[in-house]
Design a protein around this motif. Sequence first.
Motif, mmCIF file in Angstrom:
data_model
loop_
_atom_site.group_PDB
_atom_site.id
_atom_site.type_symbol
_atom_site.label_atom_id
_atom_site.label_comp_id
_atom_site.label_asym_id
_atom_site.label_seq_id
_atom_site.Cartn_x
_atom_site.Cartn_y
_atom_site.Cartn_z
ATOM 1 N N VAL A 138 15.993 4.343 7.657
ATOM 2 C CA VAL A 138 16.020 3.534 6.489
ATOM 3 C C VAL A 138 15.705 1.990 6.726
ATOM 4 N N VAL A 139 16.526 1.612 7.821
ATOM 5 C CA VAL A 139 16.033 0.359 7.976
ATOM 6 C C VAL A 139 14.596 0.019 8.618
ATOM 7 N N SER A 140 14.148 0.961 9.419
ATOM 8 C CA SER A 140 12.750 0.962 10.015
ATOM 9 C C SER A 140 11.790 1.071 8.814
ATOM 10 N N GLU A 141 11.837 1.969 7.822
ATOM 11 C CA GLU A 141 10.997 1.833 6.886
ATOM 12 C C GLU A 141 11.212 0.605 5.905
ATOM 13 N N LEU A 142 12.202 0.139 5.844
ATOM 14 C CA LEU A 142 12.352 -1.388 5.019
ATOM 15 C C LEU A 142 11.450 -2.339 5.819
ATOM 16 N N THR A 143 11.101 -2.302 7.249
ATOM 17 C CA THR A 143 10.397 -3.302 7.818
ATOM 18 C C THR A 143 9.037 -3.452 7.198
ATOM 19 N N THR A 144 8.703 -2.406 6.326
ATOM 20 C CA THR A 144 7.233 -2.674 5.657
ATOM 21 C C THR A 144 7.227 -4.107 4.793
ATOM 22 N N PHE A 145 8.352 -4.190 4.344
ATOM 23 C CA PHE A 145 8.522 -5.526 3.507
ATOM 24 C C PHE A 145 8.201 -6.749 4.240
ATOM 25 N N VAL A 146 8.178 -6.737 5.473
ATOM 26 C CA VAL A 146 7.876 -7.784 6.373
ATOM 27 C C VAL A 146 6.488 -8.349 6.060
ATOM 28 N N LEU A 147 5.528 -7.468 5.714
ATOM 29 C CA LEU A 147 3.945 -7.941 5.025
ATOM 30 C C LEU A 147 4.182 -8.682 3.940
ATOM 31 N N VAL A 148 5.300 -8.633 3.012
ATOM 32 C CA VAL A 148 5.481 -9.315 1.807
ATOM 33 C C VAL A 148 6.565 -10.636 2.046
ATOM 34 N N TRP A 149 7.205 -10.349 2.648
ATOM 35 C CA TRP A 149 8.231 -11.387 3.033
ATOM 36 C C TRP A 149 8.637 -11.494 4.468
ATOM 37 N N PRO A 150 7.831 -12.320 5.015
ATOM 38 C CA PRO A 150 7.688 -12.593 6.499
ATOM 39 C C PRO A 150 9.347 -12.894 7.135
ATOM 40 N N THR A 151 10.055 -13.501 6.198
ATOM 41 C CA THR A 151 11.383 -13.775 6.868
ATOM 42 C C THR A 151 12.350 -12.718 7.132
ATOM 43 N N LEU A 152 11.793 -11.417 6.568
ATOM 44 C CA LEU A 152 12.460 -10.234 7.042
ATOM 45 C C LEU A 152 12.275 -9.693 8.443
ATOM 46 N N GLY A 153 11.304 -10.312 9.169
ATOM 47 C CA GLY A 153 10.847 -10.373 10.640
ATOM 48 C C GLY A 153 12.048 -9.710 11.357
ATOM 49 N N PHE A 154 13.198 -10.369 11.081
ATOM 50 C CA PHE A 154 14.389 -10.329 11.849
ATOM 51 C C PHE A 154 14.864 -8.729 11.978
ATOM 52 N N LEU A 155 14.448 -7.999 11.090
ATOM 53 C CA LEU A 155 14.537 -6.530 11.009
ATOM 54 C C LEU A 155 13.903 -5.709 11.995
ATOM 55 N N LEU A 156 12.725 -6.364 12.372
ATOM 56 C CA LEU A 156 11.766 -5.440 13.420
ATOM 57 C C LEU A 156 12.535 -5.284 14.545
ATOM 58 N N PRO A 157 13.061 -6.195 15.367
ATOM 59 C CA PRO A 157 13.727 -5.851 16.626
ATOM 60 C C PRO A 157 14.957 -4.930 16.413
ATOM 61 N N ILE A 158 15.903 -5.232 15.465
ATOM 62 C CA ILE A 158 16.710 -4.533 15.100
ATOM 63 C C ILE A 158 16.599 -3.057 14.776
ATOM 64 N N ALA A 159 15.707 -2.819 13.980
ATOM 65 C CA ALA A 159 15.200 -1.379 13.827
ATOM 66 C C ALA A 159 14.781 -0.603 15.225
ATOM 67 N N ARG A 160 13.925 -1.590 15.964
ATOM 68 C CA ARG A 160 13.378 -0.955 16.975
ATOM 69 C C ARG A 160 14.349 -0.692 18.026
ATOM 70 N N LEU A 161 15.086 -1.484 18.309
ATOM 71 C CA LEU A 161 16.072 -1.208 19.518
ATOM 72 C C LEU A 161 17.156 -0.161 18.946
ATOM 73 N N ALA A 162 17.367 -0.188 17.735
ATOM 74 C CA ALA A 162 18.359 0.945 17.289
ATOM 75 C C ALA A 162 17.602 2.190 17.123
ATOM 76 N N ALA A 163 16.584 2.408 16.700
ATOM 77 C CA ALA A 163 15.702 3.736 16.785
ATOM 78 C C ALA A 163 15.480 4.202 18.197
ATOM 79 N N LEU A 164 15.206 3.276 19.268
ATOM 80 C CA LEU A 164 14.988 3.995 20.817
ATOM 81 C C LEU A 164 16.361 4.151 21.328
ATOM 82 N N VAL A 165 17.238 3.442 21.193
ATOM 83 C CA VAL A 165 18.714 3.782 21.505
ATOM 84 C C VAL A 165 19.229 5.113 21.003
ATOM 85 N N TRP A 166 18.957 5.334 19.566
ATOM 86 C CA TRP A 166 19.006 6.569 18.952
ATOM 87 C C TRP A 166 18.274 7.910 19.595
ATOM 88 N N LEU A 167 17.148 7.395 19.677
ATOM 89 C CA LEU A 167 16.172 8.777 20.208
ATOM 90 C C LEU A 167 16.811 9.158 21.846
#
Length: 169
Positions: A119-148
Amino acid sequence: MIAVATFASSVPLAIYAATASARLRQLGVVAPGATIALAGGILAAANLGLSGLVAWTLSRPEVVTDGALVRALYYLVFLTGGPAHVVTLGLLVAGMAVPSVILGLLPRPLAVAGLAIAVVSELTTFVLVWPTLGFLLPIARLAALVWLIAAGALLPLSRQNRNATRVLG
């Protein structure tokens, strides 16, 4: 070197996606989850590879002299290696997590964590609309890779083994 490493890292991700998808099918996943995992993983790997190749292009002396081109390529590196990669990586996680919750393929807390990460990974789509949400990108990426990594280690080889573990454990 970073561009080459980024490009090279896309290959193991594609292999992981293919392996995870095949494993889900072997475990009896007939719903779209296995295909979603494969599609998400291949798209995530393609976006990561493209990001690395475009970043490599930015290292060429003949390219860096054109400011407008550098800016455009920089944005392309960010878009493919940031939102596009993380959103599609979320599809890989979701494609594995949903069947894992339904069929009990992974420990429930891990499977539910995968859903949250997706869900957090999909929410990073909104970085395109609100660049201030860019902090979600490394959080979602790292969490996803650890989870995988965790999911790959804990996904059973067969349903019989998983059921035997449940009875014994």
